[in-house]
Structure formats: structure tokens, C-alpha cells
Design a protein around this motif. Structure first.
Motif, PDB file in Angstrom:
ATOM      1  N   LEU A 105     -75.339   0.480  24.951  1.00 46.29           N
ATOM      2  CA  LEU A 105     -75.796   0.850  26.294  1.00 46.29           C
ATOM      3  C   LEU A 105     -76.767   2.023  26.253  1.00 46.29           C
ATOM      4  CD1 LEU A 105     -72.552   0.524  28.451  1.00 46.29           C
ATOM      5  CD2 LEU A 105     -74.445  -1.092  28.226  1.00 46.29           C
ATOM      6  N   TYR A 106     -76.549   2.923  25.309  1.00 50.43           N
ATOM      7  CA  TYR A 106     -77.447   4.077  25.182  1.00 50.43           C
ATOM      8  C   TYR A 106     -78.870   3.600  24.913  1.00 50.43           C
ATOM      9  CZ  TYR A 106     -79.602   8.335  23.364  1.00 50.43           C
ATOM     10  OH  TYR A 106     -80.449   9.390  23.158  1.00 50.43           O
ATOM     11  N   TYR A 107     -79.034   2.718  23.932  1.00 50.07           N
ATOM     12  CA  TYR A 107     -80.377   2.245  23.612  1.00 50.07           C
ATOM     13  C   TYR A 107     -80.915   1.279  24.659  1.00 50.07           C
ATOM     14  CZ  TYR A 107     -80.536   4.729  19.241  1.00 50.07           C
ATOM     15  OH  TYR A 107     -80.581   5.740  18.297  1.00 50.07           O
ATOM     16  N   PHE A 108     -80.029   0.604  25.382  1.00 47.55           N
ATOM     17  CA  PHE A 108     -80.455  -0.210  26.522  1.00 47.55           C
ATOM     18  C   PHE A 108     -81.160   0.667  27.550  1.00 47.55           C
ATOM     19  CE2 PHE A 108     -78.936  -2.118  30.712  1.00 47.55           C
ATOM     20  CZ  PHE A 108     -79.966  -3.035  30.799  1.00 47.55           C
ATOM     21  N   PHE A 109     -80.577   1.820  27.846  1.00 44.17           N
ATOM     22  CA  PHE A 109     -81.181   2.725  28.820  1.00 44.17           C
ATOM     23  C   PHE A 109     -82.382   3.475  28.244  1.00 44.17           C
ATOM     24  CE2 PHE A 109     -77.378   1.907  31.288  1.00 44.17           C
ATOM     25  CZ  PHE A 109     -77.864   1.951  32.588  1.00 44.17           C
ATOM     26  N   VAL A 110     -82.386   3.714  26.939  1.00 43.07           N
ATOM     27  CA  VAL A 110     -83.593   4.275  26.315  1.00 43.07           C
ATOM     28  C   VAL A 110     -84.758   3.293  26.503  1.00 43.07           C
ATOM     29  CG1 VAL A 110     -84.692   4.923  24.136  1.00 43.07           C
ATOM     30  CG2 VAL A 110     -82.383   5.724  24.643  1.00 43.07           C
ATOM     31  N   GLY A 111     -84.470   2.006  26.330  1.00 37.49           N
ATOM     32  CA  GLY A 111     -85.491   0.982  26.551  1.00 37.49           C
ATOM     33  C   GLY A 111     -85.973   0.971  27.988  1.00 37.49           C
ATOM     34  N   ILE A 112     -85.044   1.101  28.934  1.00 35.25           N
ATOM     35  CA  ILE A 112     -85.410   1.168  30.356  1.00 35.25           C
ATOM     36  C   ILE A 112     -86.291   2.384  30.619  1.00 35.25           C
ATOM     37  CG2 ILE A 112     -84.505   1.520  32.693  1.00 35.25           C
ATOM     38  CD1 ILE A 112     -82.044  -0.090  31.854  1.00 35.25           C
ATOM     39  N   LEU A 113     -85.948   3.500  29.977  1.00 32.89           N
ATOM     40  CA  LEU A 113     -86.739   4.719  30.131  1.00 32.89           C
ATOM     41  C   LEU A 113     -88.172   4.515  29.631  1.00 32.89           C
ATOM     42  CD1 LEU A 113     -86.973   7.760  30.767  1.00 32.89           C
ATOM     43  CD2 LEU A 113     -86.101   8.215  28.454  1.00 32.89           C
ATOM     44  N   ILE A 114     -88.302   3.912  28.453  1.00 30.54           N
ATOM     45  CA  ILE A 114     -89.639   3.663  27.890  1.00 30.54           C
ATOM     46  C   ILE A 114     -90.432   2.723  28.796  1.00 30.54           C
ATOM     47  CG2 ILE A 114     -90.887   2.619  25.954  1.00 30.54           C
ATOM     48  CD1 ILE A 114     -88.540   3.540  24.161  1.00 30.54           C
ATOM     49  N   SER A 115     -89.797   1.686  29.300  1.00 28.40           N
ATOM     50  CA  SER A 115     -90.467   0.736  30.194  1.00 28.40           C
ATOM     51  C   SER A 115     -90.927   1.423  31.478  1.00 28.40           C
ATOM     52  CB  SER A 115     -89.531  -0.430  30.528  1.00 28.40           C
ATOM     53  OG  SER A 115     -89.200  -1.179  29.376  1.00 28.40           O
ATOM     54  N   THR A 116     -90.065   2.288  32.019  1.00 26.97           N
ATOM     55  CA  THR A 116     -90.408   3.002  33.250  1.00 26.97           C
ATOM     56  C   THR A 116     -91.580   3.949  33.023  1.00 26.97           C
ATOM     57  OG1 THR A 116     -88.071   2.909  33.917  1.00 26.97           O
ATOM     58  CG2 THR A 116     -89.491   4.443  35.109  1.00 26.97           C
ATOM     59  N   LEU A 195     -86.615  -4.967  22.396  1.00 30.23           N
ATOM     60  CA  LEU A 195     -86.720  -5.655  21.108  1.00 30.23           C
ATOM     61  C   LEU A 195     -86.844  -4.650  19.965  1.00 30.23           C
ATOM     62  CD1 LEU A 195     -87.017  -8.299  19.509  1.00 30.23           C
ATOM     63  CD2 LEU A 195     -89.481  -8.203  19.997  1.00 30.23           C
ATOM     64  N   VAL A 196     -87.682  -3.654  20.134  1.00 28.37           N
ATOM     65  CA  VAL A 196     -87.882  -2.646  19.091  1.00 28.37           C
ATOM     66  C   VAL A 196     -86.614  -1.821  18.862  1.00 28.37           C
ATOM     67  CG1 VAL A 196     -89.136  -0.533  18.496  1.00 28.37           C
ATOM     68  CG2 VAL A 196     -90.372  -2.496  19.462  1.00 28.37           C
ATOM     69  N   LEU A 197     -85.942  -1.435  19.951  1.00 26.63           N
ATOM     70  CA  LEU A 197     -84.763  -0.569  19.839  1.00 26.63           C
ATOM     71  C   LEU A 197     -83.549  -1.282  19.271  1.00 26.63           C
ATOM     72  CD1 LEU A 197     -85.171   1.373  23.190  1.00 26.63           C
ATOM     73  CD2 LEU A 197     -85.400   2.319  20.887  1.00 26.63           C
ATOM     74  N   VAL A 198     -83.597  -2.599  19.219  1.00 27.87           N
ATOM     75  CA  VAL A 198     -82.511  -3.358  18.591  1.00 27.87           C
ATOM     76  C   VAL A 198     -82.282  -2.884  17.160  1.00 27.87           C
ATOM     77  CG1 VAL A 198     -82.044  -5.636  17.586  1.00 27.87           C
ATOM     78  CG2 VAL A 198     -82.555  -5.446  19.999  1.00 27.87           C
ATOM     79  N   ASN A 199     -83.342  -2.445  16.498  1.00 25.15           N
ATOM     80  CA  ASN A 199     -83.250  -1.978  15.107  1.00 25.15           C
ATOM     81  C   ASN A 199     -82.320  -0.793  14.958  1.00 25.15           C
ATOM     82  OD1 ASN A 199     -85.235  -3.796  13.869  1.00 25.15           O
ATOM     83  ND2 ASN A 199     -86.727  -2.713  15.116  1.00 25.15           N
TER      84      ASN A 199
END
Length: 202
Positions: A105-116, A195-199
Motif C-alpha cells: 500500500l505504501y508504494y501504491f500511494f507513492v505511485g499515486i503521488l507521482i501520478s498526481t 509498474l515501475v514501483l512494483v520493483n
């Protein structure tokens, strides 16, 4: 009739509910034991921060004359809501989904942050990308990653998400809210960070 259905799709799958949808799906599919009290507390906290608070902030911005409608039709109107949304997501990362507890969930929200931030950057340059597509494609990618991470078969869910993603795109086009280019770029901005943060967690 079709106009009403497509308009309803835009409301039902509004970007505000997408982060919470991703979190609910995570808790529903996670094989690890998580006390129900913790799940309830996280969901309530996220509802307040990602749905209730942005709605209140929208009405504040409307009162101040910074936005004209909930549709945020111009790039200028988008800047303040997006900045506030960045602050909300940072608060979520600091207080609600710490990496030591829920790394997915942490990286899910990091991804949301980058998208925003990407959406905000484009708004400064007068480009209006589709926030609906950013939200739905980001969650879609998160679902795919979770299915691999937890080794679960959610083909039915992924098929449904494909249909919903297509319906949302059709809805935005039908309502003349976006062009094809804005939808495609929105889809890319939502999907690529996840996709990138999945790593970092898969």
C-alpha cells in the motif's frame, strides 16, 4: 438514456474513490493475517483523508473562487486541487500506510503521488490530462501486481476492470471532457508509476 449511463459512470468511478478501492481490494485479497480492528481503522482514516477531506477542500476553493465547478474544466482550476491532493497523499504516506506495516500500500500511494505530481506539472503547462484515466489505470495496474504478488487468480476481476476502464474512457469522450490524446496520456501517467514501483515490493 446512453448519455445518462455514461455520465453516471464518470460519477461512480470518480478518481476520489479509486485509492480507497485499491486499499479495500488489498485487504480483501491479502493472505496475511491483519486484525479487523486495524483494517477498519485504516479504511476509516483513508475515507476521511482521501474522500471527505478533498470534498470539503473543494467547497472551500469554490467559496474562494479558485474553482468554478466540480469538473475542473480548465487547467488553471486544477492547480490548487492537485496541490492540495499532493499534501493529502503525503499525509497518508506519513501517517496511514507506512512501509514497515503495508509495503504494498505504501508504494501504491507513492505511485499515486507521482501520478498526481505529473498531472500537476502538465497543468502548469496548460495540458489537461484525464484524472479519471490516471486513477482507474493506476488501480488496474495495482490489481495486476497484487495478483502476481499474492499468487492469486483474479482473472474475473481484471476482466471487469478492463471493461470499467473502457467504459470510463468512453464516458469522458462522450461528455467531451477529454480528447483521445488526453485519455491516452492519462492512462500512461496512472499506469507507469505503479509498474515501475512494483520493483520495490513485488
Amino acid at each position: 438514456m446512453i448519455d445518462r449511463v455514461l455520465r453516471s459512470i464518470s460519477f461512480i468511478f470518480h478518481p476520489l474513490i479509486m485509492p480507497l478501492l485499491g486499499v479495500v481490494f488489498y485487504f480483501a485479497k491479502s493472505p496475511r493475517f491483519i486484525p479487523i480492528e486495524i483494517i477498519r481503522a485504516k479504511l476509516i482514516s483513508l475515507f476521511i483523508l482521501t474522500i471527505a477531506l478533498p470534498i470539503l477542500l473543494y467547497y472551500l476553493l469554490k467559496t474562494l473562487g479558485k474553482v468554478k465547478s466540480i469538473y475542473l474544466e480548465s487547467t488553471k482550476e486544477r492547480i490548487f486541487p492537485l496541490i492540495l491532493n499532493v499534501l493529502v497523499i503525503l499525509l497518508v504516506l506519513q501517517r496511514i500506510v507506512k512501509p514497515s506495516q503495508f509495503i504494498e500500500l505504501y508504494y501504491f500511494f507513492v505511485g499515486i503521488l507521482i501520478s498526481t505530481l505529473a498531472c500537476l506539472f502538465l497543468a502548469f503547462f496548460k495540458f489537461k490530462t484525464s484524472i479519471h484515466m490516471i486513477a482507474i489505470s493506476g488501480v488496474f495496474m495495482f490489481f495486476i501486481a497484487l495478483s502476481i504478488h499474492f499468487n492469486i487468480n483474479i482473472n474475473g476481476t481484471l476482466a471487469l476492470m478492463s471493461i470499467i476502464t473502457g467504459a470510463v474512457a468512453t464516458s469522458r469522450l462522450h461528455l467531451n471532457a477529454h480528447t483521445y490524446k488526453e485519455l491516452i496520456i492519462g492512462c500512461f501517467i496512472g499506469l507507469f508509476p505503479q509498474l515501475v514501483l512494483v520493483n520495490y515490493w513485488l
